[in-house]
Structure formats: C-alpha cells, structure tokens
Motif scaffolding. Structure first.
Motif, PDB file in Angstrom:
ATOM      1  N   GLY A   5       0.831  -1.189   0.000  1.00 44.84           N
ATOM      2  CA  GLY A   5       0.000   0.000   0.000  1.00 44.84           C
ATOM      3  C   GLY A   5       0.870   1.245   0.000  1.00 44.84           C
ATOM      4  O   GLY A   5       2.031   1.224   0.436  1.00 44.84           O
ATOM      5  N   SER A   6       0.316   2.345  -0.479  1.00 49.79           N
ATOM      6  CA  SER A   6       1.116   3.543  -0.690  1.00 49.79           C
ATOM      7  C   SER A   6       1.632   4.137   0.618  1.00 49.79           C
ATOM      8  O   SER A   6       2.780   4.578   0.697  1.00 49.79           O
ATOM      9  CB  SER A   6       0.311   4.595  -1.459  1.00 49.79           C
ATOM     10  N   ARG A   7       0.822   4.140   1.676  1.00 45.18           N
ATOM     11  CA  ARG A   7       1.273   4.748   2.932  1.00 45.18           C
ATOM     12  C   ARG A   7       2.426   3.953   3.537  1.00 45.18           C
ATOM     13  O   ARG A   7       3.415   4.538   3.997  1.00 45.18           O
ATOM     14  CB  ARG A   7       0.121   4.835   3.922  1.00 45.18           C
ATOM     15  N   ALA A   8       2.305   2.637   3.548  1.00 43.87           N
ATOM     16  CA  ALA A   8       3.382   1.807   4.089  1.00 43.87           C
ATOM     17  C   ALA A   8       4.645   1.947   3.245  1.00 43.87           C
ATOM     18  O   ALA A   8       5.770   1.943   3.779  1.00 43.87           O
ATOM     19  CB  ALA A   8       2.944   0.350   4.146  1.00 43.87           C
ATOM     20  N   ALA A   9       4.488   2.077   1.925  1.00 40.20           N
ATOM     21  CA  ALA A   9       5.656   2.246   1.063  1.00 40.20           C
ATOM     22  C   ALA A   9       6.316   3.599   1.299  1.00 40.20           C
ATOM     23  O   ALA A   9       7.552   3.717   1.225  1.00 40.20           O
ATOM     24  CB  ALA A   9       5.249   2.092  -0.400  1.00 40.20           C
ATOM     25  N   VAL A  10       5.522   4.646   1.573  1.00 39.65           N
ATOM     26  CA  VAL A  10       6.090   5.944   1.944  1.00 39.65           C
ATOM     27  C   VAL A  10       6.920   5.800   3.211  1.00 39.65           C
ATOM     28  O   VAL A  10       8.043   6.327   3.316  1.00 39.65           O
ATOM     29  CB  VAL A  10       4.964   6.987   2.138  1.00 39.65           C
ATOM     30  N   ALA A  11       6.382   5.069   4.190  1.00 41.27           N
ATOM     31  CA  ALA A  11       7.123   4.848   5.433  1.00 41.27           C
ATOM     32  C   ALA A  11       8.411   4.069   5.170  1.00 41.27           C
ATOM     33  O   ALA A  11       9.458   4.360   5.760  1.00 41.27           O
ATOM     34  CB  ALA A  11       6.246   4.102   6.439  1.00 41.27           C
ATOM     35  N   ALA A  12       8.345   3.085   4.269  1.00 36.86           N
ATOM     36  CA  ALA A  12       9.537   2.300   3.949  1.00 36.86           C
ATOM     37  C   ALA A  12      10.593   3.170   3.275  1.00 36.86           C
ATOM     38  O   ALA A  12      11.793   3.068   3.573  1.00 36.86           O
ATOM     39  CB  ALA A  12       9.163   1.127   3.044  1.00 36.86           C
ATOM     40  N   GLY A  13      10.170   4.025   2.360  1.00 35.51           N
ATOM     41  CA  GLY A  13      11.117   4.930   1.713  1.00 35.51           C
ATOM     42  C   GLY A  13      11.751   5.885   2.704  1.00 35.51           C
ATOM     43  O   GLY A  13      12.958   6.139   2.664  1.00 35.51           O
ATOM     44  N   ALA A  14      10.948   6.432   3.625  1.00 36.38           N
ATOM     45  CA  ALA A  14      11.483   7.334   4.647  1.00 36.38           C
ATOM     46  C   ALA A  14      12.470   6.606   5.556  1.00 36.38           C
ATOM     47  O   ALA A  14      13.496   7.163   5.948  1.00 36.38           O
ATOM     48  CB  ALA A  14      10.339   7.930   5.462  1.00 36.38           C
ATOM     49  N   ALA A  15      12.155   5.352   5.895  1.00 37.61           N
ATOM     50  CA  ALA A  15      13.084   4.567   6.718  1.00 37.61           C
ATOM     51  C   ALA A  15      14.396   4.348   5.983  1.00 37.61           C
ATOM     52  O   ALA A  15      15.485   4.392   6.579  1.00 37.61           O
ATOM     53  CB  ALA A  15      12.449   3.228   7.085  1.00 37.61           C
ATOM     54  N   GLY A  16      14.323   4.122   4.675  1.00 35.90           N
ATOM     55  CA  GLY A  16      15.544   3.977   3.885  1.00 35.90           C
ATOM     56  C   GLY A  16      16.384   5.237   3.891  1.00 35.90           C
ATOM     57  O   GLY A  16      17.622   5.179   3.957  1.00 35.90           O
ATOM     58  N   LEU A  17      15.729   6.408   3.824  1.00 38.70           N
ATOM     59  CA  LEU A  17      16.466   7.667   3.911  1.00 38.70           C
ATOM     60  C   LEU A  17      17.221   7.755   5.234  1.00 38.70           C
ATOM     61  O   LEU A  17      18.394   8.150   5.275  1.00 38.70           O
ATOM     62  CB  LEU A  17      15.509   8.855   3.792  1.00 38.70           C
ATOM     63  N   ALA A  18      16.538   7.410   6.322  1.00 45.06           N
ATOM     64  CA  ALA A  18      17.182   7.474   7.636  1.00 45.06           C
ATOM     65  C   ALA A  18      18.370   6.512   7.714  1.00 45.06           C
ATOM     66  O   ALA A  18      19.440   6.855   8.237  1.00 45.06           O
ATOM     67  CB  ALA A  18      16.169   7.166   8.728  1.00 45.06           C
ATOM     68  N   LEU A  19      18.199   5.312   7.180  1.00 45.05           N
ATOM     69  CA  LEU A  19      19.285   4.326   7.209  1.00 45.05           C
ATOM     70  C   LEU A  19      20.477   4.767   6.363  1.00 45.05           C
ATOM     71  O   LEU A  19      21.609   4.352   6.622  1.00 45.05           O
ATOM     72  CB  LEU A  19      18.769   2.970   6.730  1.00 45.05           C
ATOM     73  N   SER A  20      20.236   5.603   5.358  1.00 45.83           N
ATOM     74  CA  SER A  20      21.338   6.041   4.494  1.00 45.83           C
ATOM     75  C   SER A  20      22.370   6.864   5.251  1.00 45.83           C
ATOM     76  O   SER A  20      23.504   7.033   4.779  1.00 45.83           O
ATOM     77  CB  SER A  20      20.791   6.858   3.317  1.00 45.83           C
ATOM     78  N   THR A  21      22.004   7.375   6.418  1.00 40.36           N
ATOM     79  CA  THR A  21      22.939   8.173   7.210  1.00 40.36           C
ATOM     80  C   THR A  21      23.994   7.313   7.895  1.00 40.36           C
ATOM     81  O   THR A  21      25.076   7.807   8.257  1.00 40.36           O
ATOM     82  CB  THR A  21      22.166   8.981   8.274  1.00 40.36           C
ATOM     83  N   LEU A  22      23.726   6.032   8.078  1.00 40.49           N
ATOM     84  CA  LEU A  22      24.614   5.177   8.862  1.00 40.49           C
ATOM     85  C   LEU A  22      26.075   5.187   8.405  1.00 40.49           C
ATOM     86  O   LEU A  22      26.981   5.254   9.240  1.00 40.49           O
ATOM     87  CB  LEU A  22      24.075   3.741   8.885  1.00 40.49           C
ATOM     88  N   PRO A  23      26.367   5.130   7.093  1.00 40.71           N
ATOM     89  CA  PRO A  23      27.785   5.160   6.695  1.00 40.71           C
ATOM     90  C   PRO A  23      28.509   6.448   7.088  1.00 40.71           C
ATOM     91  O   PRO A  23      29.746   6.465   7.121  1.00 40.71           O
ATOM     92  CB  PRO A  23      27.723   5.019   5.167  1.00 40.71           C
ATOM     93  N   MET A  24      27.744   7.499   7.409  1.00 40.99           N
ATOM     94  CA  MET A  24      28.362   8.783   7.741  1.00 40.99           C
ATOM     95  C   MET A  24      28.525   8.988   9.249  1.00 40.99           C
ATOM     96  O   MET A  24      28.957  10.055   9.682  1.00 40.99           O
ATOM     97  CB  MET A  24      27.499   9.924   7.178  1.00 40.99           C
ATOM     98  N   LEU A  25      28.184   7.993  10.049  1.00 40.90           N
ATOM     99  CA  LEU A  25      28.216   8.166  11.501  1.00 40.90           C
ATOM    100  C   LEU A  25      29.483   7.632  12.149  1.00 40.90           C
ATOM    101  O   LEU A  25      29.526   7.465  13.368  1.00 40.90           O
ATOM    102  CB  LEU A  25      26.988   7.500  12.133  1.00 40.90           C
ATOM    103  N   THR A  26      30.488   7.338  11.381  1.00 41.00           N
ATOM    104  CA  THR A  26      31.745   6.876  11.962  1.00 41.00           C
ATOM    105  C   THR A  26      32.401   8.000  12.759  1.00 41.00           C
ATOM    106  O   THR A  26      32.191   9.187  12.495  1.00 41.00           O
ATOM    107  CB  THR A  26      32.714   6.403  10.871  1.00 41.00           C
TER     108      THR A  26
END
Length: 429
Positions: A377-398
């Motif tokens: 569903g579109s709302r859950a997919a929006v949440a999944a995309g937003a979660a992916g954005l947040a996870l993209s920060t991990l390589p920069m947290l060293t």
C-alpha cells in the motif's frame, strides 16, 4: 552574504563562471519539464511517449559518467563545458525549427533528449573538476556555497518557468528560449579567463573503471558514496508512492501538493547560505551529521501525518522545509569535502564513478517503489522509503567523520600507506 568576503564581488572569473553555471542549471530544469510537455501537448504522444522522452533525458546519467569522467581526466574542462552548452543549445533549437517546418516527431524528441542529457553529463562532471582550479583553495567552500545556492534556486524556479513559457508561447516555441539560456551559459563560463592548468599526466595509464577505484579506496568517499546511493534509492521509493498516497488516496490537490514539495527548495536554499557558518561553529563533521539528521530523519514524520487535506498540506510542507534545510547544508559540505580529498588529477574520473553509482540506483529505486506500493500500500511504502532515507545516514556516523574539524584534515598524510578498503566496514556508528 554569499562568501566569506564576497567572492562574487572580488573574483571576476568566478563571477562569470557562477553566472553561466546558474543559467545552465536553470536551463536544464526547464528542459526536463519542457521536452515531455512537447511530447504530451504538441504531439499528443500519450503516457508511453512522454515516458520515452523523459527516460531518454535521464539515460545518459546511467550510461556515460564512467566514460566521461575518464575522458575529461586528461583534458581542460572549461572549453568542453562551453562546447557542451553549445551542443545543448543547438539540439534544443532543432525542436522549434522542426515544429515550424511541420517535421516534429516523437523519435526526434527522444534523440534531442538523449543529446541534451549526454551534454549535461559532460558539463556537470567537468564543472566539478574545474571549480577547484578556478578559485583559491581557501575560497573553495564559499564557491561551492554560491554554486549550490544558485543551483537550488534554479531547481525550484525551473519547473515553474517551464510551465509559464509553455503557457505563453507553446511548448515547442518555448524551447527556443531554453536554447538561448544555454548560449548565455556558454558565454558566462567562457568568460572565466583564469588560466586552467594542464591536467597532470599520471605515471600509469588510467582505466575507465579507475573512477570506481578512487571512490572505493578512500574512506571518506566510500562513506559519502554509500550514503548518497542509499539516499537516492530510498528517495525514489518515497517519491513514487508519495504522490499516490497524498493526491490519490488523501485527496490533496496537485497544486497544493506541488507547493508543499517546493518548500524543500526554499529550505535547501537557506541551508546553503548557513552551511559554512555552521561548520565553523560546530566543526565540519558535526555539522554534516546534524544536517543529515534533518534531511533523512525528518521525512519519517510524513507517514504519520493525518487530519484534513489542509493540515496534510501544511504538515508536508513543514517536513519538506526542515528536510530541505539539512539537504542544502549537506550538499555544500559534501561537494567541498570530495573536491578537497580527491587529488586534482583524479577529480573528473572519480566524479564519474560517483555519479555512476548514485544515479545508477535510481531506476532500481523506482522499480522497488512500485513493487512496495503494490504489495504494502502507498502509505506503508512511503514509510519504507522514509526509513531507507534514515538508514542512508549510517555510513556517515563513523567517529572519523563526526570528529572532522575542517575538510583539509581529511587529506591523506603524505607518505602514509592508504587506508584499507574495509576500514569503516561493519560499523557505521
């Protein structure tokens, strides 16, 4: 204030370059909207035809960066950037000419889109490598702030300008004005007269894949590339489903939806203006990580928005604005850091490798967004995309990045052995 002591006011060459680059970015944004409009309105090509033109315009970003980066690596970039603008102007001028002659067709538009997109890759990769040769090293952060700020403003204004031109003159004739913008850009870039150094001839023959090697062996570039690749893929998942959830499912008008999204551009512009002051106060790494927290963390709120359509529009605009501020800061710091740590003779090919990875993920992200939207569903997919954005920060947290005070501190120590490729693996912390 645009620079630490008004770089635009005291550096004539940069002023001309900045003017030309800004006009070029504005023209590129108009082209992205105007060419599909010609297919839709003038040729009545339908969804498949519009998609073909849009895909042709983006395809060079996937196919050409490695080749172009390798090719530009041993060449002066300014004159090739001017040539790229002249190619774009000539290609776009074909459209109104064909319209007047009654010879306009969908295959012609697809060809024009491919040519314009390919020339855009040359211009963008060349510009990344050329700017550090145009200004003194101490002015590089300020130069990037000016370029990123005007680029952001152009990205916000471009689609609206394209729509206005198409409304006033018609989509095909409007492209004549777009072609003129590339001519103006060529003049601006061409008037930057500071002598460009001859690119160094390396001791070994570089291969086409060397751009990827440069990115892989440098821990700073690895982190930046991993972040940007994950970010772009997740952003596609979010974008594909956001319009469905907000406009189709929630009933927000397309006009209000567009205005809400434009708040990101306003925030990004303000972020670019404050980026260097924040870096001086907090330190480069802390500012970078804080900016990423805004740009990738704030979108997590989108899927929680509820209430009336007016409340939804205001909430979405607020999220986009705050996220945009972080994105504007991060863009300035990212470009400056890359230009600082990469040796001058590797700027072009490393940017080719970088663009290949971060743009190559776009079609995968779009396809993944469609799959998730259908499955969840579109709302859950929006949440999944937003979660992916947040996870993209991990390589920069060293710790290496968090404690960086100045971009110059990220340069390899002369004579020191290269960092192992796995130095930051397994543990963005």
């Amino acid at each position: 204030m645009v620079t630490r002591s008004s770089l635009l006011a005291r550096n004539r060459d940069f002023r001309w370059y900045w003017s030309g680059h800004t006009i070029s970015v504005l023209g590129a944004q108009v082209t992205v909207v105007a060419l599909p409009l010609v297919a839709s309105v003038t040729l009545d090509a339908g969804a498949a035809g519009v998609a073909a033109v849009a895909t042709a315009g983006h395809l060079p970003n996937l196919l050409l960066p490695l080749l172009v980066g390798h090719w530009l690596d041993r060449r002066r970039r300014r004159r090739l950037m001017v040539a790229a603008d002249l190619v774009r102007a000539s290609a776009l001028a074909v459209v109104p000419a064909a319209f007047i002659a009654g010879a306009l067709s969908l295959p012609l538009l697809v060809t024009v889109a491919l040519v314009v997109g390919a020339a855009g890759v040359v211009f963008d990769i060349g510009g990344f490598a050329y700017l550090p040769t145009l200004v003194d090293e101490t002015d590089l952060p300020s130069a990037n702030r000016a370029v990123q700020g005007s680029s952001t403003a152009a990205q916000v204004a471009g689609p609206g300008l394209a729509g206005a031109l198409a409304q006033i003159a018609g989509p095909a004739p409007a492209l004549a004005l777009d072609a003129a913008s590339y001519l103006a850009s060529a003049v601006g870039v061409g008037r930057a007269r500071r002598p460009e150094p001859v690119p160094a001839r390396g001791t070994r023959r570089a291969g086409i894949l060397d751009g990827l090697r440069v990115v892989a062996v440098n821990p700073w570039l690895r982190a930046l590339t991993a972040h940007a690749t994950l970010y772009n893929g997740a952003a596609q998942i979010l974008t594909v489903n956001l319009v469905i959830w907000v406009v189709t499912d929630r009933g927000l008008s397309a006009g209000w939806f567009g205005l809400a999204l434009s708040a990101a551009g306003v925030g990004a512009f303000l972020g670019t203006l404050g980026s260097l002051a924040a870096a001086r106060r907090l330190g480069y790494g802390r500012t970078f990580v804080s900016a990423l927290a805004l740009s990738t963390g704030t979108p997590l709120l989108i899927a929680t928005l509820s209430g009336s359509t007016a409340t939804l529009a205001v909430g979405l605009a607020a999220v986009q604005f705050v996220s945009g501020v972080g994105l504007g800061v991060a863009n300035v710091l990212s470009v400056t850091l890359r230009q600082t740590v990469i040796p001058r003779d590797e700027l072009a090919r490393s940017n080719g490798g970088y663009r290949f990875l971060i743009y190559g993920v776009l079609p995968l992200g779009a396809a993944g967004g469609g799959f998730l939207g259908q499955a969840l569903g579109s709302r859950a997919a929006v949440a999944a995309g937003a979660a992916g954005l947040a996870l993209s920060t991990l390589p920069m947290l060293t710790r290496r990045i968090r404690t960086l005070r100045r971009p110059e501190d990220a340069r390899p120590v002369p004579g020191a052995p290269p960092a192992p490729v796995a130095a930051d693996a397994g543990g963005a912390r």
